[in-house]
Design an enzyme around this catalytic site. Structure first.
Site, mmCIF file in Angstrom:
data_model
loop_
_atom_site.group_PDB
_atom_site.id
_atom_site.type_symbol
_atom_site.label_atom_id
_atom_site.label_comp_id
_atom_site.label_asym_id
_atom_site.label_seq_id
_atom_site.Cartn_x
_atom_site.Cartn_y
_atom_site.Cartn_z
ATOM 1 N N ASP A 48 48.948 62.087 -29.524
ATOM 2 C CA ASP A 48 49.480 62.639 -28.131
ATOM 3 C C ASP A 48 48.194 62.967 -27.452
ATOM 4 O O ASP A 48 47.795 64.124 -27.319
ATOM 5 C CB ASP A 48 50.415 63.714 -28.149
ATOM 6 C CG ASP A 48 50.820 63.928 -26.798
ATOM 7 O OD1 ASP A 48 50.787 63.570 -25.914
ATOM 8 O OD2 ASP A 48 51.477 65.187 -26.792
ATOM 9 N N GLU A 106 47.618 66.122 -18.144
ATOM 10 C CA GLU A 106 49.025 65.686 -18.193
ATOM 11 C C GLU A 106 49.850 66.681 -19.060
ATOM 12 O O GLU A 106 50.676 67.124 -18.527
ATOM 13 C CB GLU A 106 49.104 64.499 -19.255
ATOM 14 C CG GLU A 106 50.558 63.873 -19.180
ATOM 15 C CD GLU A 106 51.541 64.475 -20.342
ATOM 16 O OE1 GLU A 106 52.563 64.831 -20.486
ATOM 17 O OE2 GLU A 106 50.782 65.102 -21.423
ATOM 18 N N GLU A 107 49.158 67.391 -19.962
ATOM 19 C CA GLU A 107 49.940 68.658 -20.831
ATOM 20 C C GLU A 107 50.479 69.772 -19.947
ATOM 21 O O GLU A 107 51.093 70.552 -20.196
ATOM 22 C CB GLU A 107 49.062 68.923 -21.848
ATOM 23 C CG GLU A 107 48.760 67.777 -23.085
ATOM 24 C CD GLU A 107 50.175 67.300 -23.716
ATOM 25 O OE1 GLU A 107 51.446 67.935 -23.383
ATOM 26 O OE2 GLU A 107 50.002 66.465 -24.602
ATOM 27 N N HIS A 135 47.198 59.413 -21.258
ATOM 28 C CA HIS A 135 46.253 60.651 -20.904
ATOM 29 C C HIS A 135 45.293 61.088 -22.002
ATOM 30 O O HIS A 135 45.513 61.006 -23.066
ATOM 31 C CB HIS A 135 47.189 61.724 -20.478
ATOM 32 C CG HIS A 135 47.896 62.495 -21.523
ATOM 33 N ND1 HIS A 135 47.492 63.467 -22.315
ATOM 34 C CD2 HIS A 135 49.229 62.142 -21.982
ATOM 35 C CE1 HIS A 135 48.361 63.671 -23.327
ATOM 36 N NE2 HIS A 135 49.519 62.953 -23.147
ATOM 37 N N ASP A 189 53.005 57.293 -23.854
ATOM 38 C CA ASP A 189 52.829 58.775 -24.144
ATOM 39 C C ASP A 189 54.100 58.908 -25.138
ATOM 40 O O ASP A 189 54.273 60.193 -25.097
ATOM 41 C CB ASP A 189 52.796 59.376 -22.864
ATOM 42 C CG ASP A 189 52.322 60.813 -23.223
ATOM 43 O OD1 ASP A 189 51.754 61.130 -24.248
ATOM 44 O OD2 ASP A 189 52.663 61.894 -22.409
ATOM 45 N N HIS A 194 52.158 68.001 -30.402
ATOM 46 C CA HIS A 194 51.692 69.270 -30.153
ATOM 47 C C HIS A 194 51.416 70.187 -31.317
ATOM 48 O O HIS A 194 51.294 71.539 -31.153
ATOM 49 C CB HIS A 194 52.629 69.788 -29.203
ATOM 50 C CG HIS A 194 52.765 69.261 -28.085
ATOM 51 N ND1 HIS A 194 53.511 69.885 -26.874
ATOM 52 C CD2 HIS A 194 52.399 68.074 -27.433
ATOM 53 C CE1 HIS A 194 53.244 68.987 -25.770
ATOM 54 N NE2 HIS A 194 52.691 67.989 -26.095
#
Length: 472
Positions: free
Chosen positions: A302, A336-337, A290, A364, A434
């Protein structure tokens, strides 16, 4: 990124394999497993050529350098942002210039949330400015903020037991980190459970395997019929400190200010490029990562790494002049998140052709040195994938694990399509996940070379074999 753990049992030694262009329960091949093994073994020279090009040849470090250029130029790419759309346009051009086929953008609608200015200050029992990151889709506080006493709990069960104490307070969760899939429920559901017992806000201990006073953001979900309250993540260190304070009987008061806002859905795109199959072009092996990220760090790990080794896989195959029997389709997902929003819309658009999808792949979980491949599918398909992975003996990455799920490919897997993901160093991954630490500094070009090699060999061989992977 969401990480699901599912298990399957059973061992099959001698296989009769589903065949041909599409998979039907009654369409059974008479080929023996030994014949399939021999077919896979015939790809040994191709696998070595991919390894040599990616790890030792002119393509070494290419995925790293491509990724660094994008994330240094664009930065983080949150859903609904101008930076995400800039990255999508750049990648659309990159895939065209790389010579991939059928390069195009597929429009989707995605959420648009911005965190705004935010702060949390402990006022009692001492003044302490806390590091926080608001959670995706959270509402903001009033301009003056919310000042309230804190109730610290370690689980939803403790929150229920102490529900009478929660009204009018800020609930702080200090849940222990078990693993991501179990612990993330506090980030996703924490605000709803706190609101149900009358809390005015919730602060969640970051879902992280390691912390150097680093908050980790992520999506959270409200529930219809439950009041919406502001919610943010705090550091492991602050959550543990407040737990110790509470155990001593200290009264804890926090002033929380959040400028978070939700906006109308924005226009975006999934980015697609292909190597069209030579014999069964309607059949697909999908390779993906992503392109969106959270709004902190650079989104290098990520999921910039996953997106760029997926592009690299097709580049390696194209550079070697290879064209598999089936179409290799690269998809760079958007949003995606926020729960696989772009991927769900892709599934809705393409699910009529589900019988033509041999394998769906998503990277991922990082692109450090892979431990192996995670796979979900029939035991017959698993045995084939194990043979394919044996081609990677020269780089010593041959293991096949369970649980090949990924947020963006789960729609297909749940409908019966075999799925695969790259298994990596999860302790390291969730240390930076994140957070502001997700930058190019944690990426390693040599490890990305190997990750791209695994991705290219698996995708090419599965796409070029005479038969699709058998389903249950």
């Amino acid at each position: 990124m969401k990480f699901l753990l599912l298990t399957f049992v059973g061992v099959v030694h001698l296989l009769s394999l589903s065949s041909g262009k599409t998979i039907y329960k009654n369409d059974i091949s008479q080929r023996t497993f030994q014949e399939i093994k021999e077919e896979i073994a015939s790809y040994g020279d191709v696998a070595k050529a991919i390894i040599n090009l990616a790890v030792y040849g002119k393509a070494q470090n290419r995925s790293y350098e491509r990724l660094a250029l994008l994330v240094d130029t664009v930065g983080p790419r949150p859903s609904g942002s101008k930076s995400l759309e800039k990255a999508i346009q750049i990648m659309h051009q990159n895939l065209q210039e790389d010579g991939l086929e059928n390069v195009h953008l597929e429009p989707v609608k995605i959420p648009h949330w911005e965190r705004g200015e935010e702060s949390a200050v402990m006022l009692e029992p001492r003044i302490h400015k806390m590091a926080i990151l608001g959670l995706g889709s959270s509402i903001g506080t009033p301009p003056e903020g919310i000042t309230a006493e804190v109730l610290v709990v370690t689980s939803f069960e403790e929150l229920q037991r102490r529900a009478p104490e929660a009204r009018g307070k800020i609930v702080v969760y200090n849940q222990p980190y078990v693993n991501y899939s179990k612990t993330v429920q506090y980030r996703v559901q924490g605000s709803v459970e706190a609101a149900k017992v009358g809390a005015v806000a919730s602060l969640i201990r970051s879902v992280a395997s390691f912390s150097i006073y680093s908050p980790h953001t992520g999506i959270q979900e409200y529930q219809d019929g439950v009041p919406k309250i502001p919610t943010a993540c705090i550091t492991v260190e602050d959550a543990e400190m407040m737990s110790r304070m509470a155990s001593r009987g200290n009264r804890i008061v926090i002033q929380l200010k959040m400028g978070a806002k939700n906006y109308p859905d924005a226009d975006s795109f999934n980015t697609v490029g292909e190597i069209i199959g030579s014999k069964y072009p309607e059949q697909v092996v999908l390779v993906s990562g992503h392109l969106d990220s959270w709004d902190v760090g650079q989104g290098a790990m990520d999921d910039g790494g996953g997106a760029f080794i997926s592009w690299e896989a097709l580049s390696l195959i194209k550079d070697l002049g290879l064209r598999p029997k089936r179409t290799l389709r690269l998809v760079l997902w958007t949003a995606e998140e926020q729960g696989g929003i772009g991927a769900f819309q892709y599934y809705q658009l393409h699910k009529a052709n589900i019988s033509n999808y041999s394998l769906v792949m998503e990277s991922d979980l990082g692109t450090f040195l892979p431990s192996g491949l995670q796979f979900t599918g029939s035991e017959k398909a698993r045995t084939i994938v194990e043979e394919v992975m044996s081609l990677l003996q020269p780089v010593n990455i041959t293991q096949v694990f369970r649980a090949g799920e990924g947020t963006d490919i789960n729609f297909w897997i749940q409908a019966g399509v075999p799925g695969a993901s790259l298994l990596d160093d999860l302790y390291k991954y969730f240390s930076f996940h994140h957070s502001r630490g997700d930058t190019m500094t944690i990426m390693d070009p040599k490890q990305m070379n190997v990750a791209a090699t695994v991705w290219a060999v698996v995708s090419y061989v599965i796409a070029d074999m005479e038969e699709m992977l058998p389903r249950s």
